[in-house]
Design a protein around this motif. Structure first.
Motif, PDB file in Angstrom:
ATOM      1  N   ASP A 211       0.857  -1.177   0.000  1.00 50.18           N
ATOM      2  CA  ASP A 211       0.000   0.000   0.000  1.00 50.18           C
ATOM      3  C   ASP A 211       0.901   1.237   0.000  1.00 50.18           C
ATOM      4  OD1 ASP A 211      -2.191   1.652   0.366  1.00 50.18           O
ATOM      5  OD2 ASP A 211      -2.515   1.116   2.463  1.00 50.18           O
ATOM      6  N   LYS A 213       0.717   4.583   2.177  1.00 52.96           N
ATOM      7  CA  LYS A 213      -0.136   5.195   3.208  1.00 52.96           C
ATOM      8  C   LYS A 213      -0.090   6.718   3.213  1.00 52.96           C
ATOM      9  CE  LYS A 213      -1.030   1.478   6.147  1.00 52.96           C
ATOM     10  NZ  LYS A 213      -0.488   0.243   6.474  1.00 52.96           N
ATOM     11  N   GLY A 225      -5.912   6.461   4.294  1.00 51.47           N
ATOM     12  CA  GLY A 225      -6.371   5.063   4.252  1.00 51.47           C
ATOM     13  C   GLY A 225      -5.596   4.248   3.235  1.00 51.47           C
ATOM     14  N   GLY A 226      -4.837   4.916   2.382  1.00 53.01           N
ATOM     15  CA  GLY A 226      -4.077   4.227   1.326  1.00 53.01           C
ATOM     16  C   GLY A 226      -4.299   4.936  -0.002  1.00 53.01           C
ATOM     17  N   TYR A 268      -5.570 -10.283   7.267  1.00 51.50           N
ATOM     18  CA  TYR A 268      -4.638  -9.381   6.577  1.00 51.50           C
ATOM     19  C   TYR A 268      -3.554  -9.059   7.591  1.00 51.50           C
ATOM     20  CZ  TYR A 268      -3.764  -4.291   5.411  1.00 51.50           C
ATOM     21  OH  TYR A 268      -3.268  -3.051   5.201  1.00 51.50           O
ATOM     22  N   ASN A 284      -5.492  -7.028  10.379  1.00 51.91           N
ATOM     23  CA  ASN A 284      -6.823  -6.518  10.062  1.00 51.91           C
ATOM     24  C   ASN A 284      -7.692  -7.724   9.730  1.00 51.91           C
ATOM     25  OD1 ASN A 284      -6.376  -3.616  10.235  1.00 51.91           O
ATOM     26  ND2 ASN A 284      -5.014  -3.933   8.505  1.00 51.91           N
ATOM     27  N   ARG A 286     -10.183  -8.061   7.636  1.00 49.07           N
ATOM     28  CA  ARG A 286     -10.906  -7.774   6.396  1.00 49.07           C
ATOM     29  C   ARG A 286      -9.868  -7.603   5.302  1.00 49.07           C
ATOM     30  NH1 ARG A 286      -8.791  -2.877   6.016  1.00 49.07           N
ATOM     31  NH2 ARG A 286      -8.103  -1.996   7.991  1.00 49.07           N
ATOM     32  N   GLY A 288      -7.726  -5.341   2.750  1.00 51.46           N
ATOM     33  CA  GLY A 288      -7.262  -3.951   2.740  1.00 51.46           C
ATOM     34  C   GLY A 288      -7.955  -3.184   1.623  1.00 51.46           C
ATOM     35  N   ASP A 289      -8.001  -1.894   1.765  1.00 51.66           N
ATOM     36  CA  ASP A 289      -8.584  -1.019   0.753  1.00 51.66           C
ATOM     37  C   ASP A 289      -7.547   0.076   0.510  1.00 51.66           C
ATOM     38  OD1 ASP A 289     -10.097   0.673  -0.768  1.00 51.66           O
ATOM     39  OD2 ASP A 289     -11.853   0.647   0.532  1.00 51.66           O
ATOM     40  N   PRO A 290      -6.818   0.095  -0.576  1.00 54.37           N
ATOM     41  CA  PRO A 290      -7.079  -0.473  -1.906  1.00 54.37           C
ATOM     42  C   PRO A 290      -6.380  -1.794  -2.232  1.00 54.37           C
ATOM     43  CG  PRO A 290      -5.338   1.146  -2.113  1.00 54.37           C
ATOM     44  CD  PRO A 290      -5.686   1.060  -0.640  1.00 54.37           C
ATOM     45  N   GLU A 291      -5.849  -2.521  -1.255  1.00 50.70           N
ATOM     46  CA  GLU A 291      -5.174  -3.782  -1.593  1.00 50.70           C
ATOM     47  C   GLU A 291      -6.147  -4.804  -2.192  1.00 50.70           C
ATOM     48  OE1 GLU A 291      -4.890  -2.053   1.222  1.00 50.70           O
ATOM     49  OE2 GLU A 291      -3.085  -2.566   2.334  1.00 50.70           O
TER      50      GLU A 291
HETATM   51  N1  GLY Z   1      -5.010   0.188   3.076  1.00 53.29           N
HETATM   52  C1  GLY Z   1      -4.883  -0.100   4.442  1.00 53.29           C
HETATM   53  C2  GLY Z   1      -6.034  -0.740   5.064  1.00 53.29           C
HETATM   54  O1  GLY Z   1      -6.991  -1.112   4.423  1.00 53.29           O
HETATM   55  O2  GLY Z   1      -6.021  -0.907   6.286  1.00 53.29           O
END
Ligand code: GLY
Ligand code: AMP
Length: 420
Positions: A211, A213, A225-226, A268, A284, A286, A288-291
């Motif tokens: 990511d 950050k 958030g990325g 994650y 995490n 869930r 990742g966003d945007p992963e």
């Molecule tokens: N891109 C980092 C996250 O989703 O936590």
């Protein structure tokens, strides 16, 4: 089968995009969704933290599988409510979601399971926390315990920054994170994200990513958030992944099983890698966003088979069909993000962008207005491309970014720089 996805960001658009391509998917619902998702699924207005409301919707629409995107519903116990009614879910129970909801919980799991991570201390009194920080000095990492929307962590390069962070935490600046803090050793190295599907002690690797950050080019400026991601992450070599699996993931899963809260869903692991040695930064519960967007672009329709196998406890009977390819996603955000930004600006020319299994503009914070698509959040679009090499994927993603007519938006110009 009818499927419901909870969430409304770019992560959920990419999940919906992959799931909708699989012939097993009949009707696809997404709550709340966004303007991009409405093109491929039926969007519903639902309080996604309210398990009872979701169960009602699931029953009314004969939904057989629920995929939960963000951490909020997981930590709120939505999976527990649905599973009690025999609805198949992708995502961990409330108990297992503590891996993201509480830094201290995760640290205590690491202690019990001997997982390599930063040394730490846990405090509930500001005076003791400050004394400790003064004793150890900077650099040091101060983390509010609890979900703080990514704002609870301060990597303090000076003693004063660490003391200020403690003042913020103990003055209730973060809603649910007040009054408890984890103070950690600063770890050096390069960060990468490792994604595994789990069910109890069963586990399947589904990809690596990196990511970006910070908001600015060269990893400068404020944390976000990325701002972009790519997959795979070259730093996470097969050898590093093997170590992460044996020393970090498997002992964590075994400890959760031992405690009676087995983990089901995607895990994650944020890793810090130095000299080929991974240490855990955080978990995490869930994608990742945007992963997620780059993982989904690489997995395509098989993503649904993988998520179903995970939920059904069939991970030993499935494998990932990898293409030797690379995906890269550039986040387009509203000017001002991650600080104050204006909502409602028109985002034009999106319909001229290519849409294929190798190029997608996933929507994150968008809405449909009478005049067209408008920005409705900080991170607005995730322009994503897949190719045989990372430079090609990057060039294609940035060619698409250049087509978007949105003067009120911006993106980083260097996504992928570490790997390139
Ligand atoms: N891109 C980092 C996250 O989703 O936590
Ligand atoms: P977290 O929410 O725990 O992932 O922390 C957010 C970010 O802070 C991570 O992605 C890292 O960049 C950084 N960070 C967290 N903990 C540490 C640590 N112990 N040493 C160095 N950097 C850290």
């Amino acid at each position: 089968m009818n499927i419901l996805i909870l969430g409304g960001g770019g992560r959920e658009h990419s999940l919906a995009w992959a799931v909708a391509q699989n012939p097993k998917c009949d009707q696809l619902f997404v709550a709340p969704g966004n303007a991009g998702i409405t093109k491929i699924a039926q969007c519903a207005t639902l309080n996604i933290l309210d398990g009872g409301a979701i169960l009602k919707f699931v029953t009314a629409n004969s939904i057989e599988f629920v995929i939960i995107g963000p951490e909020g519903p997981l930590v709120a116990g939505v999976v527990d409510v649905l599973e009690a009614a025999n609805i198949l879910c992708f995502g961990p129970s409330q108990g297992a979601a503590q891996l993201e909801a509480s830094k201290f919980f995760t640290k205590s799991i690491c202690d019990m399971a001997n997982v390599p991570t930063a040394h730490y201390r846990h405090f509930t009194e500001i005076k003791n926390a400050k004394d400790y920080v003064r004793l150890v000095g900077a650099p040091i990492v101060v983390k509010a315990d609890g979900l703080a929307a990514g704002k609870g962590v301060t990597v303090a390069m000076t003693l004063q920054d660490a003391l200020n962070a403690l003042d913020d935490i103990f003055s209730n600046k973060f809603d649910r994170a007040d009054g408890e803090v984890v103070i950690e050793e600063f770890m050096e190295g390069e960060e990468a994200s490792y994604f595994v599907l789990c069910n109890g002690n069963e586990v399947l690797e589904i990809g690596t990513a990196q990511d970006h950050k910070r908001v600015g080019d060269g990893d400068t400026g404020e944390n976000t958030g990325g701002m972009g991601a790519y997959s795979p992450a070259p730093i996470l070599t097969d050898a590093v992944a093997r170590k992460a699996m044996s020393d970090i993931i498997k002992p964590t899963l075994a400890e959760l099983v031992r405690r009676g809260t087995p983990y089901r869903g995607v895990l994650y692991a944020g890793l810090m890698i130095k000299d080929e040695r991974p240490r855990l930064v955080e978990y995490n519960v869930r994608f990742g966003d945007p992963e997620c967007q780059v993982l989904m672009m690489r997995l395509g329709a098989q993503a649904l088979d993988l998520l179903l196998a995970c939920a059904e406890g069939q991970l030993s009977n499935i494998s990932v069909n990898w293409a030797k390819d690379h995906a890269l996603s550039v986040v387009m955000a509203a000017k001002g993000y991650p600080g104050a930004y204006v909502k409602g600006s028109l985002v034009k020319n999106l319909y001229n962008l290519p849409t294929s299994s190798k190029a997608m503009c996933f929507h994150a914070g968008t809405d449909q207005s009478d005049d067209g698509i408008i920005a409705n959040g900080g991170r607005v679009l995730n322009v994503t491309a897949r190719a045989d090499t990372l430079p090609e994927a990057r060039n294609q993603a940035y060619a698409m970014v250049a087509e978007v007519d949105w003067p009120e938006g911006f993106s980083r110009s260097d996504i992928g720089w570490r790997a390139l």
